[in-house]
Design a protein around this motif. Structure first.
Motif, short mmCIF file in Angstrom:
data_model
loop_
_atom_site.label_atom_id
_atom_site.label_comp_id
_atom_site.label_asym_id
_atom_site.label_seq_id
_atom_site.Cartn_x
_atom_site.Cartn_y
_atom_site.Cartn_z
N ASN A 113 0.85 -1.19 0.00
CA ASN A 113 0.00 0.00 0.00
C ASN A 113 0.89 1.24 0.00
O ASN A 113 0.92 2.01 0.97
N GLN A 150 -1.74 -10.24 -5.26
CA GLN A 150 -2.19 -8.91 -5.66
C GLN A 150 -2.78 -8.17 -4.46
O GLN A 150 -3.74 -8.64 -3.86
N PRO A 151 -2.20 -7.02 -4.11
CA PRO A 151 -2.72 -6.28 -2.95
C PRO A 151 -3.96 -5.47 -3.29
O PRO A 151 -4.04 -4.86 -4.36
N ILE A 152 -4.92 -5.46 -2.37
CA ILE A 152 -6.12 -4.63 -2.49
C ILE A 152 -6.21 -3.80 -1.21
O ILE A 152 -6.10 -4.35 -0.11
N CYS A 153 -6.40 -2.49 -1.37
CA CYS A 153 -6.40 -1.58 -0.23
C CYS A 153 -7.76 -0.93 -0.05
O CYS A 153 -8.58 -0.93 -0.96
#
Lengths: 231, 231
Positions: free
Chosen positions: B52, B66-69
């Motif tokens: 993030n 896969q990063p989700i913020c």
């Protein structure tokens, strides 16, 4: 294709980027609607006060007598209600949806507030900070475009989508801020991808019809907003 | 039902209402995940900074690398990715979705910032204003419940949904703020529907497992936050 809107009304003001989002989305879907231009600050209409009692702000979409408020929510509502009509606004892939939503929130919460400050604040130090923050935001968006959307004409792919609308709705204001402050924000040398995207976005029919002319925004700023902000 | 999470990791802190939302949503869907408790302010992990980079904040969901913020975006992502698994989190009707999203944004932008101010500010006038705003928000939510959700156990209907999670994630903090300030916020006499809703919400398994105990939050406030806020 013209779609019967089942009595769709839009409460907006011509200069509101948030109302412009809704106009672009309705235009993309080909939904016909009655547009009701609202008065700002004073003389708010009974319909606006009744339809958005919490914020008393535009835009409000009234569909089958039910009011929907907040531009990001309205655009998603339009995409969901007229799902089979016209191009999809949100990506179908959940991860791409999350990325589009992320940047849309960033633009609303961080980038545009910094960008409008460029002409809103008087203090030179605050203004310099606002310029720096606006450029930092554009760098992030240029980078995001390169990383996630490169090779595609729009953030949404072959057609404009949720993030294009969220970002592009501010272009009339960006051009006006550039003119008022004499600072090129979406500079082709600094942000080549965003500059080309902005050009493509501006040439889409529903966008051309709804983004106000730069000079009109500059005049509105000079004659109305400046006095209100300084009041 | 336990669902393989395809390598799901959650970066959170135990006291973060926003991280709690993600835990509740994953719990509802029965998705198994690796939880990585993060350090606040100092000593942020490389993984958090990398995942993030814009906000450097929890929660971050990492799914298939896969990063989700942003909690509201993550909860919607979870609902979309595991659409066929467990109860739906967002309502299926577009208007109901819009209403749930509207109040969730209101809670994040207006109500909780006012509510946390009750214990954050020192000035008595500011504190009184914060209390008034928090109560005004609760009145709006009580009214919304009466109007749109009456007769149902939850905002989401028979099961907890998006708005329940958005609002309910703050209940640990609400109880702590009530204790610290000695002011009953979700007062049964003033807000009978919300008070009963809060009781029902708190008894849902995934909520019970994830909402921190009031005394633990009060202790955290006294020993950690108070010093940070006053620094």
């Amino acid at each position: 294709m013209a779609v019967s809107g089942d009595e769709v009304k839009l409460l907006g003001t011509w200069a509101s980027p948030y109302a412009i989002r809704v106009k672009i989305a309705l235009g993309l879907k080909g939904v016909s609607y009655e547009y009701l231009e609202q008065q700002l600050r004073e003389n708010k209409s009974e319909l606006l006060l009744k339809s958005n009692p919490v914020y008393k702000k535009v835009p409000v979409l009234i569909h089958k007598d039910q009011p929907i408020c907040e531009s990001a929510i309205i655009v998603q509502y339009i995409d969901e209600v007229w799902a089979g009509v016209g191009p999809a606004i949100l990506p179908s892939d959940p991860y791409e949806r999350a990325i589009a939503r992320f940047w849309a929130v960033y633009i609303d919460d961080k980038w545009f507030p910094a960008t409008i400050k460029i002409i809103k604040v008087k203090d030179e130090k605050e203004k310099a900070e606002a310029i720096e923050q606006s450029f930092a935001g554009l760098s992030l968006l240029e980078e995001a475009y390169k990383k996630s959307f490169k090779g595609k004409p729009f953030f949404g792919g072959d057609n404009i989508g949720y993030l294009d609308i969220a970002f592009g709705s501010f272009l009339g204001w960006v051009r006006a801020i550039e003119k008022i402050s004499d600072i090129k924000l979406i500079d082709e040398a600094k942000f080549p991808l965003l500059a080309k995207w902005a050009e493509r976005f501006g040439s889409v029919t529903t966008v051309k019809e709804n983004i106000p002319k730069t000079d009109k925004v500059v005049e509105y700023y000079s004659k109305v907003l400046k006095a209100l902000w300084n009041a």
